[in-house]
Scaffold this active site. Structure first.
Site, short mmCIF file in Angstrom:
data_model
loop_
_atom_site.label_atom_id
_atom_site.label_comp_id
_atom_site.label_asym_id
_atom_site.label_seq_id
_atom_site.Cartn_x
_atom_site.Cartn_y
_atom_site.Cartn_z
N LYS A 229 0.84 -1.22 0.00
CA LYS A 229 0.00 0.00 0.00
C LYS A 229 0.86 1.25 0.00
O LYS A 229 1.97 1.26 0.53
CB LYS A 229 -0.97 0.04 1.19
CG LYS A 229 -0.33 0.09 2.59
CD LYS A 229 0.02 1.50 3.09
CE LYS A 229 0.83 1.45 4.37
NZ LYS A 229 1.69 2.57 4.61
N PRO B 123 9.49 -4.84 0.30
CA PRO B 123 10.58 -4.69 1.26
C PRO B 123 10.05 -4.54 2.69
O PRO B 123 8.97 -4.01 2.90
CB PRO B 123 11.28 -3.41 0.80
CG PRO B 123 10.90 -3.25 -0.63
CD PRO B 123 9.53 -3.83 -0.76
N VAL B 124 10.84 -5.04 3.64
CA VAL B 124 10.44 -5.06 5.06
C VAL B 124 10.74 -3.71 5.72
O VAL B 124 11.76 -3.09 5.43
CB VAL B 124 11.21 -6.20 5.78
CG1 VAL B 124 10.90 -6.21 7.28
CG2 VAL B 124 10.86 -7.54 5.16
N ALA C 21 3.73 -1.52 4.32
CA ALA C 21 2.81 -2.42 5.04
C ALA C 21 2.89 -3.87 4.56
O ALA C 21 1.87 -4.56 4.47
CB ALA C 21 1.38 -1.91 5.00
N GLY C 22 4.10 -4.34 4.29
CA GLY C 22 4.27 -5.72 3.82
C GLY C 22 3.81 -6.75 4.83
O GLY C 22 3.20 -7.76 4.46
N GLY C 23 4.10 -6.52 6.10
CA GLY C 23 3.68 -7.47 7.14
C GLY C 23 2.16 -7.54 7.22
O GLY C 23 1.57 -8.62 7.34
N SER C 24 1.52 -6.39 7.15
CA SER C 24 0.05 -6.34 7.18
C SER C 24 -0.52 -7.05 5.95
O SER C 24 -1.56 -7.72 6.04
CB SER C 24 -0.44 -4.89 7.18
OG SER C 24 0.08 -4.20 8.29
N ALA C 25 0.15 -6.90 4.82
CA ALA C 25 -0.30 -7.57 3.59
C ALA C 25 -0.28 -9.08 3.79
O ALA C 25 -1.24 -9.78 3.45
CB ALA C 25 0.61 -7.17 2.42
N ASP D 92 -3.21 -1.72 9.41
CA ASP D 92 -3.23 -1.67 7.95
C ASP D 92 -3.74 -2.97 7.32
O ASP D 92 -3.80 -3.08 6.09
CB ASP D 92 -1.82 -1.42 7.40
CG ASP D 92 -1.29 -0.03 7.75
OD1 ASP D 92 -2.10 0.84 8.10
OD2 ASP D 92 -0.07 0.16 7.69
P1 ATP Z 1 3.85 -0.59 8.92
O1 ATP Z 1 2.84 -1.61 8.47
O2 ATP Z 1 3.94 -0.48 10.42
O3 ATP Z 1 3.86 0.69 8.17
P2 ATP Z 1 6.16 -1.27 7.41
O4 ATP Z 1 5.39 -1.35 6.16
O5 ATP Z 1 7.14 -0.16 7.51
O6 ATP Z 1 5.24 -1.27 8.66
P3 ATP Z 1 6.58 -4.14 7.55
O7 ATP Z 1 7.27 -4.66 6.34
O8 ATP Z 1 5.15 -4.42 7.70
O9 ATP Z 1 6.93 -2.61 7.67
O10 ATP Z 1 7.40 -4.71 8.81
C1 ATP Z 1 7.32 -4.14 10.08
C2 ATP Z 1 7.87 -5.14 11.12
O11 ATP Z 1 6.97 -6.25 11.22
C3 ATP Z 1 9.23 -5.72 10.77
O12 ATP Z 1 10.13 -5.31 11.75
C4 ATP Z 1 9.05 -7.22 10.75
O13 ATP Z 1 10.06 -7.90 11.48
C5 ATP Z 1 7.69 -7.46 11.40
N1 ATP Z 1 6.93 -8.53 10.70
C6 ATP Z 1 6.15 -9.47 11.26
N2 ATP Z 1 5.61 -10.27 10.34
C7 ATP Z 1 6.03 -9.85 9.14
C8 ATP Z 1 5.80 -10.27 7.81
N3 ATP Z 1 5.03 -11.31 7.51
N4 ATP Z 1 6.38 -9.57 6.83
C9 ATP Z 1 7.15 -8.50 7.11
N5 ATP Z 1 7.41 -8.07 8.34
C10 ATP Z 1 6.86 -8.72 9.38
#
Ligand code: ATP
Length: 325
Positions: free
Chosen positions: A6, A92-93, A98-102, A134
């Site tokens: 997103k 990318p993490v 919002a990769g984790g939320s995805a 998210d």
């Molecule tokens: P936000 O959703 O808070 O904006 P972001 O998009 O910046 O976060 P994400 O990639 O969602 O970042 O990762 C945030 C943290 O969530 C990371 O430190 C990671 O270790 C943790 N995490 C837990 N599960 C996952 C997953 N399936 N994929 C990515 N990160 C994850």
């Protein structure tokens, strides 16, 4: 399952609430940068992660995908066995995408299918909101206004315009809580008097100074009428001018190199440039697919980011894709 990253086309942040969260008004936009998730029946729950930034993603119960599995099992009282989730990361993490939320959204939709739980979208959105702010949007996709912590969603009514984005990935991460804390500090300093630290250039592209209604953190966040009008008209130029992010000054204060990235994109002809969510990814809107290709090549050559990707939006949320064998 395929689930998109997103962008936040607007991110207006209110003052901190008693529970530590901030009230938001945001315009989410799902783009064609996808993680791929597979869910298979297993003896007990587990997760394995590969791809972009996999070494920074937990492979235990802290993984947001497994939290979503647990939340669905609890909510639906599903008499289901375990599930093994495989995640191929392309988002990318800790990049503000919002990769984790995805991944959590994909796991939720996948297990609903796998277990035949039969929950409809409204129920899935409710469970998603419990897993993370998210997650609900990653179930929904498209373009939508988020309120509350971002979990109360209203789809944006807009013509079927496809926008062309260039994403510049940074060499490094930003933690979302750290960026919100930096914003609180900047706002406190600003409220302290004119001599206080300003926190960086305007977050609103094209404005001489940050034009947000929430500039001093005392006001409730407000949906940007100019942005919504741009989306309704499908006018990319207008949209580029209306992009805004209250977190941008905070992200820039923690990651000053992003100023150079944003400036380079604008100089190279982007219609708008913005830090994505809590950063450090920068997003650029291009006038066409060809312009996006040129912009991506030039940004990549300018040495102002780790790598670039092109993406279009809006795209649908978490969806089952046919298995490729
Ligand atoms: P936000 O959703 O808070 O904006 P972001 O998009 O910046 O976060 P994400 O990639 O969602 O970042 O990762 C945030 C943290 O969530 C990371 O430190 C990671 O270790 C943790 N995490 C837990 N599960 C996952 C997953 N399936 N994929 C990515 N990160 C994850």
């Amino acid at each position: 399952m395929r689930v998109p990253a997103k962008l936040n086309l607007q991110l207006a942040v209110g003052p901190p609430r008693a529970d530590g969260y901030h009230d938001l008004v945001t315009v989410f936009h799902a783009v064609s940068l996808f993680d791929e998730i597979t869910a298979r029946p297993a003896e007990r729950d587990g997760v394995s992660v590969s791809g972009e930034g996999a070494d920074r993603v937990p492979e235990d119960g802290d993984n947001l995908a497994l939290r979503a599995v647990a939340a669905l099992r609890a909510a639906a009282a599903a008499d289901a066995g375990g599930v093994h989730i495989t995640i191929a990361k392309r988002i990318p993490v800790a990049a503000g995408l919002a990769g984790g939320s995805a991944d959590a959204a994909a796991a939720l939709v996948a297990c609903n299918e796998l277990w035949g739980t039969g929950l409809g979208q409204p129920q899935l959105l409710e469970i998603a909101a419990q897993v993370g702010s998210d997650v609900a949007f990653a179930v929904l996709g498209g373009t939508a206004v988020g309120r509350g912590r971002g979990e109360r969603l209203t789809p944006a009514l807009a013509p079927a315009t496809s926008y062309h984005w260039v994403l510049a990935f940074a060499d490094g991460q930003l933690s979302t809580p750290a960026v919100y804390a930096a914003l609180d500090r900047l706002r406190a300093a600003e409220a302290g008097g004119p001599a206080a630290e300003s926190g960086g250039p305007a977050a609103k592209h094209g404005a001489a100074e940050q034009g947000s209604a929430t500039r001093h953190g005392s006001a409730e966040p407000v949906l940007d009428a100019a942005l919504m009008s741009a989306l309704r008209s499908g006018d990319a130029r207008q949209l580029g001018r209306a992009l805004s992010n209250d977190l941008q000054p905070a992200a820039l204060s923690l990651f000053p190199a992003l100023r150079k990235t944003l400036a380079a994109g604008l100089e190279l002809g982007a219609l708008g440039a913005l830090v994505s969510g809590s950063g450090p990814t920068c997003l650029f809107l291009a006038a066409s697919a060809d312009r996006a290709l040129d912009l991506a090549a030039s940004l990549s050559g300018a040495g102002v980011c780790r790598s670039v990707a092109r993406a279009t939006g809006p795209v649908p949320g978490a969806a089952v894709v046919p298995a490729v064998r």
